[in-house]
Design an enzyme around this catalytic site. Structure first.
Site, PDB file in Angstrom:
ATOM      1  N   ARG A 172       0.818  -1.215   0.000  1.00 56.87           N
ATOM      2  CA  ARG A 172       0.000   0.000   0.000  1.00 56.87           C
ATOM      3  C   ARG A 172       0.852   1.266   0.000  1.00 56.87           C
ATOM      4  NH1 ARG A 172      -2.254   0.294   4.850  1.00 56.87           N
ATOM      5  NH2 ARG A 172      -1.413   2.325   5.388  1.00 56.87           N
ATOM      6  N   LYS A 214      -4.470   3.518 -20.301  1.00 55.17           N
ATOM      7  CA  LYS A 214      -4.566   3.797 -21.725  1.00 55.17           C
ATOM      8  C   LYS A 214      -3.256   3.432 -22.441  1.00 55.17           C
ATOM      9  CE  LYS A 214      -8.431   5.354 -20.076  1.00 55.17           C
ATOM     10  NZ  LYS A 214      -8.676   6.756 -19.744  1.00 55.17           N
TER      11      LYS A 214
HETATM   12  C1  LIG Z   1      -9.360   7.417 -18.737  1.00 54.12           C
HETATM   13  C2  LIG Z   1      -8.927   8.764 -18.337  1.00 54.12           C
HETATM   14  C3  LIG Z   1      -8.840   9.130 -16.983  1.00 54.12           C
HETATM   15  C4  LIG Z   1      -9.230   8.188 -15.872  1.00 54.12           C
HETATM   16  O1  LIG Z   1      -8.372   7.096 -15.819  1.00 54.12           O
HETATM   17  P1  LIG Z   1      -8.782   5.677 -15.164  1.00 54.12           P
HETATM   18  O2  LIG Z   1      -7.547   4.875 -15.307  1.00 54.12           O
HETATM   19  O3  LIG Z   1      -9.961   5.152 -15.898  1.00 54.12           O
HETATM   20  O4  LIG Z   1      -9.122   5.964 -13.724  1.00 54.12           O
HETATM   21  C5  LIG Z   1      -8.398  10.408 -16.679  1.00 54.12           C
HETATM   22  N1  LIG Z   1      -8.070  11.288 -17.645  1.00 54.12           N
HETATM   23  C6  LIG Z   1      -8.145  10.974 -18.950  1.00 54.12           C
HETATM   24  C7  LIG Z   1      -7.762  11.998 -19.968  1.00 54.12           C
HETATM   25  C8  LIG Z   1      -8.579   9.720 -19.332  1.00 54.12           C
HETATM   26  O5  LIG Z   1      -8.672   9.418 -20.644  1.00 54.12           O
END
Ligand SMILES: *Cc1c(COP(=O)(O)O)cnc(C)c1O
Length: 390
Positions: A53, A204
Protein backbone atom coordinates in the site's frame (compact mmCIF):
# COMPACT_ATOMS: atom_id res chain seq x y z
CA UNK A 1 16.65 0.82 -3.36
CA UNK A 2 19.13 -0.86 -5.68
CA UNK A 3 17.44 0.12 -8.92
CA UNK A 4 19.12 2.41 -11.37
CA UNK A 5 18.56 5.57 -13.33
CA UNK A 6 20.09 4.96 -16.69
CA UNK A 7 21.15 7.28 -19.46
CA UNK A 8 19.70 7.01 -22.93
CA UNK A 9 16.81 7.85 -25.18
CA UNK A 10 13.15 7.16 -24.47
CA UNK A 11 13.14 3.65 -25.96
CA UNK A 12 16.14 2.66 -23.86
CA UNK A 13 14.65 4.28 -20.74
CA UNK A 14 11.30 2.59 -21.25
CA UNK A 15 12.99 -0.80 -21.44
CA UNK A 16 15.74 -0.49 -18.83
CA UNK A 17 14.92 2.27 -16.33
CA UNK A 18 13.76 1.01 -12.96
CA UNK A 19 15.19 -2.49 -13.09
CA UNK A 20 17.96 -3.52 -10.69
CA UNK A 21 21.50 -4.24 -11.91
CA UNK A 22 21.40 -8.01 -12.43
CA UNK A 23 23.59 -10.54 -10.70
CA UNK A 24 24.49 -13.98 -12.10
CA UNK A 25 21.42 -16.14 -12.53
CA UNK A 26 18.83 -13.36 -12.15
CA UNK A 27 15.83 -13.49 -14.46
CA UNK A 28 16.00 -11.02 -17.36
CA UNK A 29 12.42 -9.99 -16.64
CA UNK A 30 11.78 -8.73 -13.10
CA UNK A 31 9.34 -11.17 -11.48
CA UNK A 32 5.92 -10.29 -10.12
CA UNK A 33 6.41 -9.69 -6.42
CA UNK A 34 2.96 -10.74 -5.31
CA UNK A 35 3.54 -9.93 -1.66
CA UNK A 36 1.73 -7.41 0.51
CA UNK A 37 4.55 -7.17 3.04
CA UNK A 38 8.31 -7.67 3.26
CA UNK A 39 10.92 -8.82 5.78
CA UNK A 40 12.65 -6.22 7.89
CA UNK A 41 12.03 -2.66 8.90
CA UNK A 42 13.19 -2.96 12.50
CA UNK A 43 16.33 -0.82 12.29
CA UNK A 44 15.07 2.46 10.83
CA UNK A 45 11.40 1.68 11.01
CA UNK A 46 9.69 4.50 9.12
CA UNK A 47 12.24 4.78 6.31
CA UNK A 48 12.69 1.17 5.31
CA UNK A 49 9.24 -0.22 5.78
CA UNK A 50 8.20 -1.90 2.56
CA UNK A 51 4.49 -2.52 2.09
CA UNK A 52 2.45 -2.72 -1.08
CA UNK A 53 0.00 0.00 0.00
CA UNK A 54 2.99 2.34 0.49
CA UNK A 55 3.75 2.26 -3.23
CA UNK A 56 7.19 0.70 -2.71
CA UNK A 57 6.52 -2.85 -3.86
CA UNK A 58 9.32 -3.58 -6.41
CA UNK A 59 6.83 -3.79 -9.31
CA UNK A 60 5.36 -0.41 -8.35
CA UNK A 61 8.77 1.25 -8.02
CA UNK A 62 9.89 -0.15 -11.37
CA UNK A 63 6.93 1.59 -13.03
CA UNK A 64 7.52 4.80 -11.06
CA UNK A 65 11.19 4.95 -12.04
CA UNK A 66 10.45 4.27 -15.70
CA UNK A 67 7.88 7.07 -15.70
CA UNK A 68 10.12 9.59 -13.92
CA UNK A 69 12.77 8.81 -16.56
CA UNK A 70 10.31 9.09 -19.48
CA UNK A 71 8.73 12.35 -18.26
CA UNK A 72 12.03 13.83 -17.12
CA UNK A 73 10.89 14.49 -13.54
CA UNK A 74 12.69 13.98 -10.26
CA UNK A 75 10.19 11.42 -8.97
CA UNK A 76 6.97 9.54 -9.72
CA UNK A 77 4.45 7.29 -8.02
CA UNK A 78 2.29 4.55 -9.54
CA UNK A 79 -1.29 4.12 -8.28
CA UNK A 80 -4.36 1.98 -8.93
CA UNK A 81 -6.07 4.09 -11.60
CA UNK A 82 -5.91 7.39 -13.45
CA UNK A 83 -8.59 8.78 -11.14
CA UNK A 84 -6.54 7.70 -8.10
CA UNK A 85 -3.58 9.61 -9.54
CA UNK A 86 -5.72 12.71 -10.16
CA UNK A 87 -7.55 12.59 -6.82
CA UNK A 88 -4.40 12.03 -4.74
CA UNK A 89 -2.69 14.92 -6.55
CA UNK A 90 -5.55 17.31 -5.77
CA UNK A 91 -5.63 16.15 -2.14
CA UNK A 92 -1.87 16.60 -1.88
CA UNK A 93 -1.90 20.16 -3.25
CA UNK A 94 -5.16 21.65 -1.97
CA UNK A 95 -6.93 21.58 1.37
CA UNK A 96 -10.08 23.07 2.83
CA UNK A 97 -10.25 26.80 2.11
CA UNK A 98 -8.09 26.52 -1.02
CA UNK A 99 -9.07 27.21 -4.61
CA UNK A 100 -8.28 25.38 -7.86
CA UNK A 101 -8.47 26.77 -11.40
CA UNK A 102 -8.98 24.05 -13.99
CA UNK A 103 -9.70 23.86 -17.69
CA UNK A 104 -13.34 23.13 -18.54
CA UNK A 105 -12.24 20.68 -21.27
CA UNK A 106 -11.30 17.76 -19.06
CA UNK A 107 -12.24 14.14 -18.42
CA UNK A 108 -15.80 13.80 -17.11
CA UNK A 109 -14.93 12.08 -13.83
CA UNK A 110 -12.27 14.72 -13.17
CA UNK A 111 -14.90 17.45 -13.62
CA UNK A 112 -17.21 15.67 -11.17
CA UNK A 113 -14.35 15.17 -8.70
CA UNK A 114 -13.52 18.86 -8.81
CA UNK A 115 -17.01 20.33 -8.88
CA UNK A 116 -18.85 17.89 -6.61
CA UNK A 117 -16.39 16.04 -4.37
CA UNK A 118 -13.70 18.62 -3.67
CA UNK A 119 -16.28 21.36 -3.15
CA UNK A 120 -17.91 19.16 -0.49
CA UNK A 121 -14.51 19.11 1.20
CA UNK A 122 -14.13 22.89 1.24
CA UNK A 123 -11.99 23.28 -1.89
CA UNK A 124 -13.56 25.72 -4.34
CA UNK A 125 -13.05 25.26 -8.07
CA UNK A 126 -13.39 27.49 -11.11
CA UNK A 127 -13.43 25.94 -14.56
CA UNK A 128 -12.19 28.12 -17.40
CA UNK A 129 -12.46 27.75 -21.16
CA UNK A 130 -8.83 27.08 -22.13
CA UNK A 131 -9.31 28.60 -25.57
CA UNK A 132 -8.43 32.03 -24.21
CA UNK A 133 -5.28 32.13 -22.02
CA UNK A 134 -6.49 35.35 -20.40
CA UNK A 135 -9.33 33.40 -18.73
CA UNK A 136 -6.81 31.73 -16.44
CA UNK A 137 -5.47 34.97 -15.01
CA UNK A 138 -8.98 36.34 -14.44
CA UNK A 139 -9.96 33.23 -12.46
CA UNK A 140 -7.00 33.42 -10.04
CA UNK A 141 -7.71 34.23 -6.39
CA UNK A 142 -5.51 34.84 -3.35
CA UNK A 143 -6.19 31.27 -2.18
CA UNK A 144 -5.60 29.56 -5.56
CA UNK A 145 -3.26 26.62 -5.00
CA UNK A 146 -2.95 24.92 -8.39
CA UNK A 147 -3.77 25.11 -12.09
CA UNK A 148 -4.95 22.02 -13.96
CA UNK A 149 -5.46 21.24 -17.65
CA UNK A 150 -5.33 18.40 -20.18
CA UNK A 151 -2.55 18.46 -22.77
CA UNK A 152 -4.73 16.99 -25.54
CA UNK A 153 -8.45 17.21 -24.93
CA UNK A 154 -11.23 14.70 -25.45
CA UNK A 155 -12.87 14.35 -27.95
CA UNK A 156 -12.01 17.39 -30.12
CA UNK A 157 -8.27 16.73 -29.65
CA UNK A 158 -7.35 20.35 -28.94
CA UNK A 159 -3.69 20.81 -28.01
CA UNK A 160 -3.60 24.39 -26.72
CA UNK A 161 -0.13 25.85 -26.31
CA UNK A 162 0.74 25.23 -22.62
CA UNK A 163 3.56 27.81 -22.55
CA UNK A 164 1.45 30.88 -21.61
CA UNK A 165 -0.01 28.82 -18.77
CA UNK A 166 3.48 27.78 -17.65
CA UNK A 167 4.50 31.46 -17.55
CA UNK A 168 1.42 32.39 -15.54
CA UNK A 169 1.95 29.53 -13.05
CA UNK A 170 5.61 30.47 -12.60
CA UNK A 171 4.81 34.14 -12.18
CA UNK A 172 2.29 33.27 -9.43
CA UNK A 173 4.38 30.49 -7.86
CA UNK A 174 1.59 27.94 -8.40
CA UNK A 175 2.11 24.31 -9.38
CA UNK A 176 0.81 23.59 -12.88
CA UNK A 177 -0.66 20.10 -13.21
CA UNK A 178 -1.43 18.38 -16.52
CA UNK A 179 -3.30 15.22 -17.41
CA UNK A 180 -1.21 14.02 -20.36
CA UNK A 181 -2.98 10.70 -20.92
CA UNK A 182 -3.87 11.30 -24.59
CA UNK A 183 -0.32 12.33 -25.54
CA UNK A 184 1.77 9.83 -23.53
CA UNK A 185 5.43 10.69 -22.87
CA UNK A 186 6.31 9.28 -26.29
CA UNK A 187 4.60 12.26 -27.96
CA UNK A 188 4.90 15.05 -25.40
CA UNK A 189 7.06 15.77 -22.35
CA UNK A 190 5.19 18.52 -20.48
CA UNK A 191 7.89 18.84 -17.78
CA UNK A 192 10.36 19.94 -20.48
CA UNK A 193 8.03 22.89 -21.11
CA UNK A 194 7.90 23.81 -17.42
CA UNK A 195 4.78 21.92 -16.29
CA UNK A 196 5.28 20.80 -12.67
CA UNK A 197 3.15 17.69 -12.33
CA UNK A 198 2.26 15.19 -15.06
CA UNK A 199 -0.59 12.73 -14.51
CA UNK A 200 -1.45 9.71 -16.65
CA UNK A 201 -4.24 7.23 -16.77
CA UNK A 202 -1.84 4.33 -17.38
CA UNK A 203 -4.90 2.28 -18.24
CA UNK A 204 -4.57 3.80 -21.72
CA UNK A 205 -1.35 4.10 -23.80
CA UNK A 206 1.14 3.26 -21.04
CA UNK A 207 -0.40 -0.15 -20.39
CA UNK A 208 -1.37 -0.26 -24.03
CA UNK A 209 -3.31 -3.53 -24.11
CA UNK A 210 -6.64 -2.65 -22.44
CA UNK A 211 -5.94 -5.21 -19.75
CA UNK A 212 -5.10 -3.22 -16.62
CA UNK A 213 -6.13 -0.23 -14.56
CA UNK A 214 -3.40 2.10 -13.28
CA UNK A 215 -2.37 5.72 -12.89
CA UNK A 216 0.90 7.61 -12.51
CA UNK A 217 1.88 10.99 -11.06
CA UNK A 218 5.28 12.48 -12.04
CA UNK A 219 6.84 15.58 -10.47
CA UNK A 220 9.33 16.92 -7.95
CA UNK A 221 10.31 14.71 -5.00
CA UNK A 222 8.55 17.12 -2.61
CA UNK A 223 5.22 16.96 -4.45
CA UNK A 224 5.39 13.21 -5.11
CA UNK A 225 6.17 12.55 -1.43
CA UNK A 226 2.98 14.39 -0.54
CA UNK A 227 0.97 12.50 -3.20
CA UNK A 228 2.39 9.25 -1.80
CA UNK A 229 1.46 10.32 1.74
CA UNK A 230 -2.14 10.80 0.58
CA UNK A 231 -2.12 7.45 -1.23
CA UNK A 232 -0.85 5.69 1.91
CA UNK A 233 -3.80 7.13 3.83
CA UNK A 234 -6.56 6.79 1.23
CA UNK A 235 -5.19 3.49 -0.08
CA UNK A 236 -5.56 3.37 -3.90
CA UNK A 237 -2.53 1.11 -4.31
CA UNK A 238 -1.57 -0.45 -7.64
CA UNK A 239 -1.74 -4.24 -7.48
CA UNK A 240 1.69 -5.86 -8.10
CA UNK A 241 0.38 -7.95 -10.99
CA UNK A 242 -1.09 -4.88 -12.72
CA UNK A 243 2.19 -3.03 -12.04
CA UNK A 244 4.11 -5.87 -13.69
CA UNK A 245 1.82 -5.76 -16.74
CA UNK A 246 2.22 -1.99 -16.85
CA UNK A 247 6.04 -2.20 -16.78
CA UNK A 248 5.75 -4.68 -19.66
CA UNK A 249 3.55 -2.21 -21.56
CA UNK A 250 5.94 0.70 -20.99
CA UNK A 251 8.82 -1.34 -22.50
CA UNK A 252 7.11 -1.16 -25.90
CA UNK A 253 5.59 2.32 -25.53
CA UNK A 254 7.82 4.06 -28.05
CA UNK A 255 7.26 1.54 -30.88
CA UNK A 256 3.56 1.28 -30.15
CA UNK A 257 3.12 5.06 -30.12
CA UNK A 258 5.09 5.44 -33.35
CA UNK A 259 2.69 3.02 -35.02
CA UNK A 260 -0.41 4.59 -33.38
CA UNK A 261 0.80 7.94 -34.74
CA UNK A 262 1.33 6.55 -38.25
CA UNK A 263 -1.94 4.60 -38.41
CA UNK A 264 -3.94 7.56 -37.06
CA UNK A 265 -2.39 10.09 -39.47
CA UNK A 266 -2.94 7.79 -42.45
CA UNK A 267 -6.50 7.05 -41.40
CA UNK A 268 -7.29 10.74 -40.78
CA UNK A 269 -6.07 11.54 -44.33
CA UNK A 270 -8.08 8.65 -45.71
CA UNK A 271 -11.29 9.90 -44.05
CA UNK A 272 -10.81 13.43 -45.37
CA UNK A 273 -13.13 14.20 -48.27
CA UNK A 274 -14.82 10.80 -48.17
CA UNK A 275 -18.58 10.64 -48.90
CA UNK A 276 -20.64 11.05 -45.75
CA UNK A 277 -17.79 12.57 -43.71
CA UNK A 278 -18.49 16.14 -42.68
CA UNK A 279 -15.29 16.75 -40.70
CA UNK A 280 -12.11 14.93 -39.68
CA UNK A 281 -10.46 16.08 -36.47
CA UNK A 282 -6.78 15.20 -36.02
CA UNK A 283 -3.94 17.47 -34.84
CA UNK A 284 -1.77 16.08 -37.65
CA UNK A 285 -4.03 17.59 -40.32
CA UNK A 286 -3.40 21.17 -41.40
CA UNK A 287 -7.16 21.79 -40.99
CA UNK A 288 -6.83 21.32 -37.21
CA UNK A 289 -6.73 24.58 -35.21
CA UNK A 290 -3.70 23.41 -33.16
CA UNK A 291 -1.75 21.83 -36.01
CA UNK A 292 1.15 24.31 -35.79
CA UNK A 293 1.46 24.07 -31.99
CA UNK A 294 1.29 20.28 -32.11
CA UNK A 295 3.91 20.19 -34.88
CA UNK A 296 6.23 22.35 -32.80
CA UNK A 297 5.79 20.68 -29.42
CA UNK A 298 4.86 17.06 -30.05
CA UNK A 299 6.89 14.18 -31.42
CA UNK A 300 3.76 12.64 -32.92
CA UNK A 301 0.12 13.66 -33.26
CA UNK A 302 -1.27 10.71 -31.33
CA UNK A 303 -3.54 7.76 -31.95
CA UNK A 304 -6.92 9.45 -31.55
CA UNK A 305 -8.96 10.55 -34.56
CA UNK A 306 -12.48 11.99 -34.44
CA UNK A 307 -14.86 12.09 -37.39
CA UNK A 308 -18.14 13.96 -37.75
CA UNK A 309 -20.54 12.08 -40.01
CA UNK A 310 -23.30 13.60 -42.13
CA UNK A 311 -26.69 12.42 -40.90
CA UNK A 312 -26.25 12.87 -37.14
CA UNK A 313 -26.77 10.22 -34.49
CA UNK A 314 -28.54 7.80 -36.82
CA UNK A 315 -25.61 7.81 -39.21
CA UNK A 316 -23.12 7.44 -36.34
CA UNK A 317 -25.06 4.44 -35.01
CA UNK A 318 -25.22 2.77 -38.44
CA UNK A 319 -21.51 3.42 -39.00
CA UNK A 320 -20.48 1.94 -35.64
CA UNK A 321 -22.77 -1.11 -35.98
CA UNK A 322 -21.34 -2.06 -39.36
CA UNK A 323 -17.73 -2.29 -38.15
CA UNK A 324 -16.24 -5.76 -37.90
CA UNK A 325 -12.67 -5.05 -36.79
CA UNK A 326 -12.99 -1.86 -34.77
CA UNK A 327 -14.76 -2.59 -31.50
CA UNK A 328 -17.51 -0.41 -30.13
CA UNK A 329 -16.26 0.36 -26.62
CA UNK A 330 -15.23 3.34 -24.50
CA UNK A 331 -11.60 3.90 -23.45
CA UNK A 332 -8.53 4.19 -25.65
CA UNK A 333 -4.86 3.50 -26.07
CA UNK A 334 -4.91 -0.25 -26.65
CA UNK A 335 -3.58 -2.29 -29.57
CA UNK A 336 -7.15 -2.80 -30.83
CA UNK A 337 -9.09 -0.04 -32.58
CA UNK A 338 -12.04 1.21 -30.51
CA UNK A 339 -14.86 3.52 -31.54
CA UNK A 340 -17.22 5.40 -29.27
CA UNK A 341 -19.78 8.19 -29.46
CA UNK A 342 -19.14 10.97 -26.94
CA UNK A 343 -22.83 11.89 -27.02
CA UNK A 344 -23.59 8.46 -25.47
CA UNK A 345 -20.53 8.17 -23.21
CA UNK A 346 -18.23 10.91 -21.90
CA UNK A 347 -20.54 13.81 -22.78
CA UNK A 348 -23.87 12.12 -22.11
CA UNK A 349 -24.78 14.42 -19.21
CA UNK A 350 -24.71 17.52 -21.42
CA UNK A 351 -27.54 18.99 -23.49
CA UNK A 352 -27.41 19.02 -27.32
CA UNK A 353 -26.68 22.74 -27.13
CA UNK A 354 -23.80 22.32 -24.67
CA UNK A 355 -22.34 19.57 -26.82
CA UNK A 356 -22.67 21.72 -29.92
CA UNK A 357 -20.73 24.50 -28.16
CA UNK A 358 -17.91 22.02 -27.59
CA UNK A 359 -17.91 20.98 -31.24
CA UNK A 360 -19.64 17.67 -30.58
CA UNK A 361 -22.15 17.21 -33.39
CA UNK A 362 -24.62 14.29 -33.05
CA UNK A 363 -22.69 12.52 -35.84
CA UNK A 364 -19.45 12.63 -33.83
CA UNK A 365 -17.49 9.35 -33.62
CA UNK A 366 -14.24 9.07 -31.67
CA UNK A 367 -11.73 6.51 -32.87
CA UNK A 368 -8.84 5.14 -30.81
CA UNK A 369 -6.76 3.93 -33.73
CA UNK A 370 -5.07 0.64 -32.90
CA UNK A 371 -2.18 -1.25 -34.40
CA UNK A 372 -4.04 -3.38 -36.96
CA UNK A 373 -2.95 -3.30 -40.60
CA UNK A 374 -4.04 -0.01 -42.08
CA UNK A 375 -5.71 -1.60 -45.14
CA UNK A 376 -7.90 -3.69 -42.88
CA UNK A 377 -8.96 -0.63 -40.91
CA UNK A 378 -9.71 1.23 -44.14
CA UNK A 379 -11.81 -1.68 -45.36
CA UNK A 380 -13.65 -1.77 -42.04
CA UNK A 381 -14.38 1.96 -42.04
CA UNK A 382 -15.49 1.78 -45.71
CA UNK A 383 -18.03 -0.78 -44.53
CA UNK A 384 -19.16 1.73 -41.89
CA UNK A 385 -19.56 4.54 -44.40
CA UNK A 386 -21.45 2.29 -46.82
CA UNK A 387 -23.85 1.31 -44.05
CA UNK A 388 -24.84 4.98 -43.63
CA UNK A 389 -25.77 5.23 -47.32
CA UNK A 390 -27.86 2.02 -47.30
C1 LIG B 1 -9.36 7.42 -18.74
C2 LIG B 1 -8.93 8.76 -18.34
C3 LIG B 1 -8.84 9.13 -16.98
C4 LIG B 1 -9.23 8.19 -15.87
O1 LIG B 1 -8.37 7.10 -15.82
P1 LIG B 1 -8.78 5.68 -15.16
O2 LIG B 1 -7.55 4.88 -15.31
O3 LIG B 1 -9.96 5.15 -15.90
O4 LIG B 1 -9.12 5.96 -13.72
C5 LIG B 1 -8.40 10.41 -16.68
N1 LIG B 1 -8.07 11.29 -17.65
C6 LIG B 1 -8.15 10.97 -18.95
C7 LIG B 1 -7.76 12.00 -19.97
C8 LIG B 1 -8.58 9.72 -19.33
O5 LIG B 1 -8.67 9.42 -20.64
Amino acid sequence: MSSKRIHGGPSTQGIHAGSSPPIEGDPVVPPIVQSATFFGGWHDAALDLRYTRYGNNPNQTEVAEKMAALEGTESAVALGSGMAATAMTFLALARSGDHIVASSRIYGATTTLLKQELSRRGVSVDLVDPENPRNWRTALKANTRLLFFEAVTNPTLRAHDPRPLVRLAQECGLPLVVDSTFASPANLRPADLGVDVVIHSATKYLGGHSDLSAGVVCGSAAIIDEVRRMAILYGPALDPHAAWLLARGIRTLSVRMAQHNTNALELARWFEGRDGVKQVIYPGLSSHPDHEVAKELMRGFGGMVSVVLEGGGQAANAFCRALEIALYAPSLGGVETLVSQPRLTSHMALSDKERAEMGIDPGFVRISVGLEDLVDLQRDFSRGLEAIRD
